[in-house]
Design a protein around this motif. Sequence first.
Motif, PDB file in Angstrom:
ATOM      1  N   UNK A  44       0.833  -1.206   0.000  1.00 15.40           N
ATOM      2  CA  UNK A  44       0.000   0.000   0.000  1.00 15.40           C
ATOM      3  C   UNK A  44       0.869   1.258   0.000  1.00 15.40           C
ATOM      4  N   UNK A  45       1.948   1.228   0.778  1.00 14.91           N
ATOM      5  CA  UNK A  45       2.845   2.378   0.826  1.00 14.91           C
ATOM      6  C   UNK A  45       3.518   2.588  -0.514  1.00 14.91           C
ATOM      7  N   UNK A  46       3.929   1.487  -1.159  1.00 21.33           N
ATOM      8  CA  UNK A  46       4.561   1.601  -2.470  1.00 21.33           C
ATOM      9  C   UNK A  46       3.590   2.176  -3.495  1.00 21.33           C
ATOM     10  N   UNK A  47       2.328   1.740  -3.442  1.00 14.02           N
ATOM     11  CA  UNK A  47       1.324   2.239  -4.376  1.00 14.02           C
ATOM     12  C   UNK A  47       1.086   3.727  -4.164  1.00 14.02           C
ATOM     13  N   UNK A  48       0.973   4.150  -2.910  1.00  8.45           N
ATOM     14  CA  UNK A  48       0.755   5.567  -2.617  1.00  8.45           C
ATOM     15  C   UNK A  48       1.935   6.409  -3.101  1.00  8.45           C
ATOM     16  N   UNK A  49       3.155   5.908  -2.891  1.00  8.74           N
ATOM     17  CA  UNK A  49       4.340   6.649  -3.338  1.00  8.74           C
ATOM     18  C   UNK A  49       4.387   6.731  -4.860  1.00  8.74           C
ATOM     19  N   UNK A  50       4.026   5.642  -5.528  1.00  8.23           N
ATOM     20  CA  UNK A  50       4.009   5.654  -6.989  1.00  8.23           C
ATOM     21  C   UNK A  50       2.944   6.610  -7.520  1.00  8.23           C
ATOM     22  N   UNK A  51       1.794   6.632  -6.849  1.00  8.86           N
ATOM     23  CA  UNK A  51       0.740   7.562  -7.237  1.00  8.86           C
ATOM     24  C   UNK A  51       1.202   9.006  -7.080  1.00  8.86           C
ATOM     25  N   UNK A  52       1.886   9.302  -5.971  1.00  6.69           N
ATOM     26  CA  UNK A  52       2.404  10.656  -5.754  1.00  6.69           C
ATOM     27  C   UNK A  52       3.411  11.026  -6.832  1.00  6.69           C
ATOM     28  N   UNK A  53       4.271  10.079  -7.221  1.00  7.32           N
ATOM     29  CA  UNK A  53       5.245  10.345  -8.283  1.00  7.32           C
ATOM     30  C   UNK A  53       4.544  10.618  -9.613  1.00  7.32           C
ATOM     31  N   UNK A  54       3.506   9.828  -9.910  1.00  5.00           N
ATOM     32  CA  UNK A  54       2.767  10.026 -11.158  1.00  5.00           C
ATOM     33  C   UNK A  54       2.083  11.387 -11.175  1.00  5.00           C
ATOM     34  N   UNK A  55       1.517  11.789 -10.036  1.00  7.14           N
ATOM     35  CA  UNK A  55       0.877  13.103  -9.959  1.00  7.14           C
ATOM     36  C   UNK A  55       1.893  14.217 -10.155  1.00  7.14           C
ATOM     37  N   UNK A  56       3.082  14.052  -9.562  1.00  7.32           N
ATOM     38  CA  UNK A  56       4.119  15.065  -9.706  1.00  7.32           C
ATOM     39  C   UNK A  56       4.530  15.220 -11.163  1.00  7.32           C
ATOM     40  N   UNK A  57       4.709  14.086 -11.863  1.00  7.03           N
ATOM     41  CA  UNK A  57       5.064  14.150 -13.280  1.00  7.03           C
ATOM     42  C   UNK A  57       3.965  14.834 -14.092  1.00  7.03           C
TER      43      UNK A  57
END
Length: 205
Positions: A44-57
Amino acid sequence: MTTTPTDDAASPSPAPDAPGGATPQDSAPPGPTPQDSGAQDSTAQDTAAELADAMTRAIKRIRRRTSERLEPYGITPGQGRALRTLAHAPGCELPDRAMRLSDLADRLHIAPRSATTVVDALEEAGLVERTPDPADRRAVRIVLTEAGRSAVERIGLVRHEVAQEYFGPVSPAEQDVLLRVLRSAEAAYAAATPPRRTAPPGAAQ
């Protein structure tokens, strides 16, 4: 001859419906272990971090493209946000109802000094005017000019074009889901985040 009961004779016999002599406890599926729970939390933490990275991009790409489209008009994305915020305020064209400089800073989530810099550039471009607050001469209200209202319309068109270019390949249904998720996350974050401190005495109004 009398026999003495042994431990084997005293032991309960296996349940008739337990295959292979296994007890119901032996045949029950194992429950989640602490290791499994830890793995789920990590996922879940990895998914949230990946989502944050995608939003930043996504934000960077949209901001860059918006900046390129607004450059011919001499407007930066930050100035565009300020103009749109002013335009959405009730009475934005009336000196006694237009937004105060301090309120603009709060809406943009920037320091009053930074808001002053943005308004200076907009005023120099003839897009806004400063006017004293009739109710408080120490405060300043920001009034949109006619050129400022025209700029807001251009900004709206640019934002629409850039958004369509980026999210166009995504179905409307998926866009709706993404929008609901982001709004839900923002509402939860805002509710859990302490309010911003009020400006100290003597700060720009």
